[in-house]
Design a protein around this motif. Structure first.
Motif, PDB file in Angstrom:
ATOM      1  N   SER A 122       8.175   4.042  -0.016  1.00 46.32           N
ATOM      2  CA  SER A 122       7.927   3.919   1.426  1.00 46.32           C
ATOM      3  C   SER A 122       9.242   3.797   2.183  1.00 46.32           C
ATOM      4  O   SER A 122      10.180   3.165   1.703  1.00 46.32           O
ATOM      5  CB  SER A 122       7.085   2.669   1.729  1.00 46.32           C
ATOM      6  OG  SER A 122       5.812   2.766   1.159  1.00 46.32           O
ATOM      7  N   ARG A 123       9.290   4.385   3.355  1.00 48.58           N
ATOM      8  CA  ARG A 123      10.416   4.174   4.271  1.00 48.58           C
ATOM      9  C   ARG A 123      10.117   2.872   5.000  1.00 48.58           C
ATOM     10  O   ARG A 123       9.035   2.724   5.586  1.00 48.58           O
ATOM     11  CB  ARG A 123      10.504   5.331   5.256  1.00 48.58           C
ATOM     12  CG  ARG A 123      11.499   5.118   6.385  1.00 48.58           C
ATOM     13  CD  ARG A 123      12.687   6.011   6.200  1.00 48.58           C
ATOM     14  NE  ARG A 123      13.341   6.284   7.469  1.00 48.58           N
ATOM     15  CZ  ARG A 123      14.604   5.940   7.692  1.00 48.58           C
ATOM     16  NH1 ARG A 123      15.303   5.334   6.765  1.00 48.58           N
ATOM     17  NH2 ARG A 123      15.155   6.265   8.834  1.00 48.58           N
ATOM     18  N   VAL A 124      11.023   1.918   4.953  1.00 46.24           N
ATOM     19  CA  VAL A 124      10.813   0.611   5.561  1.00 46.24           C
ATOM     20  C   VAL A 124      11.680   0.502   6.804  1.00 46.24           C
ATOM     21  O   VAL A 124      12.908   0.642   6.738  1.00 46.24           O
ATOM     22  CB  VAL A 124      11.135  -0.523   4.575  1.00 46.24           C
ATOM     23  CG1 VAL A 124      11.037  -1.885   5.265  1.00 46.24           C
ATOM     24  CG2 VAL A 124      10.201  -0.464   3.363  1.00 46.24           C
ATOM     25  N   LEU A 125      11.019   0.255   7.938  1.00 46.72           N
ATOM     26  CA  LEU A 125      11.702   0.098   9.223  1.00 46.72           C
ATOM     27  C   LEU A 125      11.433  -1.303   9.749  1.00 46.72           C
ATOM     28  O   LEU A 125      10.290  -1.767   9.721  1.00 46.72           O
ATOM     29  CB  LEU A 125      11.194   1.129  10.228  1.00 46.72           C
ATOM     30  CG  LEU A 125      11.352   2.590   9.826  1.00 46.72           C
ATOM     31  CD1 LEU A 125      10.607   3.497  10.799  1.00 46.72           C
ATOM     32  CD2 LEU A 125      12.832   2.960   9.760  1.00 46.72           C
TER      33      LEU A 125
ATOM     34  N   PRO B 162       0.837  -1.200   0.000  1.00 46.02           N
ATOM     35  CA  PRO B 162       0.000   0.000   0.000  1.00 46.02           C
ATOM     36  C   PRO B 162       0.873   1.251   0.000  1.00 46.02           C
ATOM     37  O   PRO B 162       2.084   1.176   0.204  1.00 46.02           O
ATOM     38  CB  PRO B 162      -0.790  -0.131   1.296  1.00 46.02           C
ATOM     39  CG  PRO B 162       0.095  -0.928   2.188  1.00 46.02           C
ATOM     40  CD  PRO B 162       0.828  -1.882   1.289  1.00 46.02           C
ATOM     41  N   GLY B 163       0.246   2.375  -0.186  1.00 41.84           N
ATOM     42  CA  GLY B 163       0.981   3.626  -0.286  1.00 41.84           C
ATOM     43  C   GLY B 163       1.343   4.263   1.038  1.00 41.84           C
ATOM     44  O   GLY B 163       1.388   5.482   1.135  1.00 41.84           O
ATOM     45  N   ALA B 164       1.592   3.489   2.060  1.00 41.63           N
ATOM     46  CA  ALA B 164       1.997   4.061   3.346  1.00 41.63           C
ATOM     47  C   ALA B 164       3.357   4.745   3.202  1.00 41.63           C
ATOM     48  O   ALA B 164       4.231   4.245   2.499  1.00 41.63           O
ATOM     49  CB  ALA B 164       2.067   2.977   4.417  1.00 41.63           C
ATOM     50  N   GLU B 165       3.506   5.866   3.874  1.00 38.64           N
ATOM     51  CA  GLU B 165       4.796   6.556   3.828  1.00 38.64           C
ATOM     52  C   GLU B 165       5.860   5.825   4.629  1.00 38.64           C
ATOM     53  O   GLU B 165       7.043   5.882   4.303  1.00 38.64           O
ATOM     54  CB  GLU B 165       4.625   7.983   4.344  1.00 38.64           C
ATOM     55  CG  GLU B 165       3.754   8.810   3.411  1.00 38.64           C
ATOM     56  CD  GLU B 165       3.234  10.059   4.069  1.00 38.64           C
ATOM     57  OE1 GLU B 165       3.809  11.142   3.798  1.00 38.64           O
ATOM     58  OE2 GLU B 165       2.272   9.966   4.857  1.00 38.64           O
ATOM     59  N   VAL B 166       5.435   5.136   5.684  1.00 39.22           N
ATOM     60  CA  VAL B 166       6.349   4.364   6.521  1.00 39.22           C
ATOM     61  C   VAL B 166       5.737   2.985   6.733  1.00 39.22           C
ATOM     62  O   VAL B 166       4.576   2.877   7.135  1.00 39.22           O
ATOM     63  CB  VAL B 166       6.590   5.039   7.888  1.00 39.22           C
ATOM     64  CG1 VAL B 166       7.547   4.213   8.741  1.00 39.22           C
ATOM     65  CG2 VAL B 166       7.121   6.466   7.704  1.00 39.22           C
ATOM     66  N   ILE B 167       6.503   1.946   6.460  1.00 34.24           N
ATOM     67  CA  ILE B 167       6.071   0.579   6.733  1.00 34.24           C
ATOM     68  C   ILE B 167       6.985   0.013   7.802  1.00 34.24           C
ATOM     69  O   ILE B 167       8.212   0.009   7.657  1.00 34.24           O
ATOM     70  CB  ILE B 167       6.091  -0.291   5.467  1.00 34.24           C
ATOM     71  CG1 ILE B 167       5.056   0.246   4.467  1.00 34.24           C
ATOM     72  CG2 ILE B 167       5.818  -1.757   5.819  1.00 34.24           C
ATOM     73  CD1 ILE B 167       4.986  -0.523   3.167  1.00 34.24           C
ATOM     74  N   CYS B 168       6.376  -0.436   8.885  1.00 38.00           N
ATOM     75  CA  CYS B 168       7.108  -1.000  10.021  1.00 38.00           C
ATOM     76  C   CYS B 168       6.841  -2.492  10.098  1.00 38.00           C
ATOM     77  O   CYS B 168       5.691  -2.925   9.939  1.00 38.00           O
ATOM     78  CB  CYS B 168       6.643  -0.350  11.327  1.00 38.00           C
ATOM     79  SG  CYS B 168       6.937   1.429  11.397  1.00 38.00           S
TER      80      CYS B 168
ATOM     81  N   LEU C 215       8.764  -6.045   1.058  1.00 41.52           N
ATOM     82  CA  LEU C 215       9.317  -4.813   1.642  1.00 41.52           C
ATOM     83  C   LEU C 215      10.214  -4.080   0.644  1.00 41.52           C
ATOM     84  O   LEU C 215      10.221  -2.848   0.592  1.00 41.52           O
ATOM     85  CB  LEU C 215      10.092  -5.131   2.925  1.00 41.52           C
ATOM     86  CG  LEU C 215       9.251  -5.597   4.121  1.00 41.52           C
ATOM     87  CD1 LEU C 215      10.158  -5.998   5.281  1.00 41.52           C
ATOM     88  CD2 LEU C 215       8.250  -4.529   4.548  1.00 41.52           C
ATOM     89  N   GLN C 216      10.949  -4.830  -0.162  1.00 44.49           N
ATOM     90  CA  GLN C 216      11.775  -4.193  -1.191  1.00 44.49           C
ATOM     91  C   GLN C 216      10.912  -3.477  -2.216  1.00 44.49           C
ATOM     92  O   GLN C 216      11.232  -2.368  -2.649  1.00 44.49           O
ATOM     93  CB  GLN C 216      12.687  -5.231  -1.855  1.00 44.49           C
ATOM     94  CG  GLN C 216      13.800  -5.696  -0.955  1.00 44.49           C
ATOM     95  CD  GLN C 216      14.545  -6.903  -1.486  1.00 44.49           C
ATOM     96  OE1 GLN C 216      13.986  -7.741  -2.209  1.00 44.49           O
ATOM     97  NE2 GLN C 216      15.805  -7.017  -1.117  1.00 44.49           N
TER      98      GLN C 216
ATOM     99  N   THR D 158      16.723   0.037   8.737  1.00 45.95           N
ATOM    100  CA  THR D 158      15.974   0.531   7.592  1.00 45.95           C
ATOM    101  C   THR D 158      16.477  -0.214   6.367  1.00 45.95           C
ATOM    102  O   THR D 158      17.673  -0.568   6.300  1.00 45.95           O
ATOM    103  CB  THR D 158      16.102   2.066   7.420  1.00 45.95           C
ATOM    104  OG1 THR D 158      15.213   2.488   6.372  1.00 45.95           O
ATOM    105  CG2 THR D 158      17.513   2.486   7.084  1.00 45.95           C
ATOM    106  N   LEU D 159      15.587  -0.472   5.461  1.00 44.82           N
ATOM    107  CA  LEU D 159      15.952  -1.177   4.228  1.00 44.82           C
ATOM    108  C   LEU D 159      16.789  -0.224   3.374  1.00 44.82           C
ATOM    109  O   LEU D 159      16.362   0.901   3.092  1.00 44.82           O
ATOM    110  CB  LEU D 159      14.689  -1.624   3.506  1.00 44.82           C
ATOM    111  CG  LEU D 159      14.809  -2.657   2.406  1.00 44.82           C
ATOM    112  CD1 LEU D 159      15.540  -3.903   2.877  1.00 44.82           C
ATOM    113  CD2 LEU D 159      13.428  -3.023   1.905  1.00 44.82           C
TER     114      LEU D 159
END
Length: 187
Positions: A139-142, A107-113, A131-132, A182-183
């Motif tokens: 998205s920023r992936v944490l 989805p278009g989340a700005e941050v995915i945790c 996640l990639q 973070t990825l």
């Protein structure tokens, strides 16, 4: 295993339901939640997805850190009730999805945790690829992970490390060295 886990797992097993993984704050999620609370600018005013949310710990932390919204997603439908109760107890509002997000584009989340998602090989591969794709979409992936067996050895940048108290009934030590990552950007 803890007595409550054992009893719940036995009863759920008799009904053909999965064990209650959502009932515990696993070390990776605890570390990631702590990091969000310590670094609120990472989520302030942003749309956040708490992937494999369990009881919603990370999504709730994101909201307490100022996120515009948080969706807690987990394929175990029991998580929805746990997330709702925990969010209410913490005075925040989050939404819940029981959809298997790995079956669709991120989805278009700005941050995915994602906390503690690399504990099984088949799932780890699917999650990493997803996640990639999320990172490639912007998205920023944490990720919070105490170096579980299937945590990828490459492709992540370390943001923080925490000593997280755990129980020997769930983990192999009383304290887990949990890391927040973070990825990395693709090479």
């Amino acid at each position: 295993m803890t007595p409550i886990w054992r009893l719940t797992e036995e009863e759920l097993g008799e009904m053909g339901l999965p064990p209650p993984f959502w009932a515990f704050a696993w070390a990776g999620g605890q570390g990631l939640a702590r990091w969000l609370l310590d670094n609120p600018s990472e989520v302030a005013g942003k749309r956040v997805l708490d992937f494999a949310a369990g009881s919603g710990l990370v999504g709730i932390a994101a909201m307490k850190a100022g996120a515009a919204s948080a969706v807690c997603a987990d394929i175990d439908p029991f998580c929805g009730a746990a997330v709702a109760r925990n969010a209410a107890a913490n005075g925040v509002t989050v939404s819940f999805s029981a959809a298997d997000l790995l079956d669709a584009p991120p989805p278009g989340a700005e941050v995915i945790c994602a906390g503690d998602v690399f504990y099984e090989q088949p799932m780890a591969g699917r999650v990493l690829a997803w996640l990639q794709r999320a990172r490639d979409q912007g998205s920023r992936v944490l990720v919070g992970d105490p170096l579980r067996t299937y945590f990828p050895k490459e492709g992540f940048d370390l943001l923080a490390e925490y000593a997280v108290p755990t129980t020997r009934e769930l983990e192999d030590s009383a304290v887990k060295r949990t890391r927040v990552w973070t990825l990395s950007a693709p090479a």
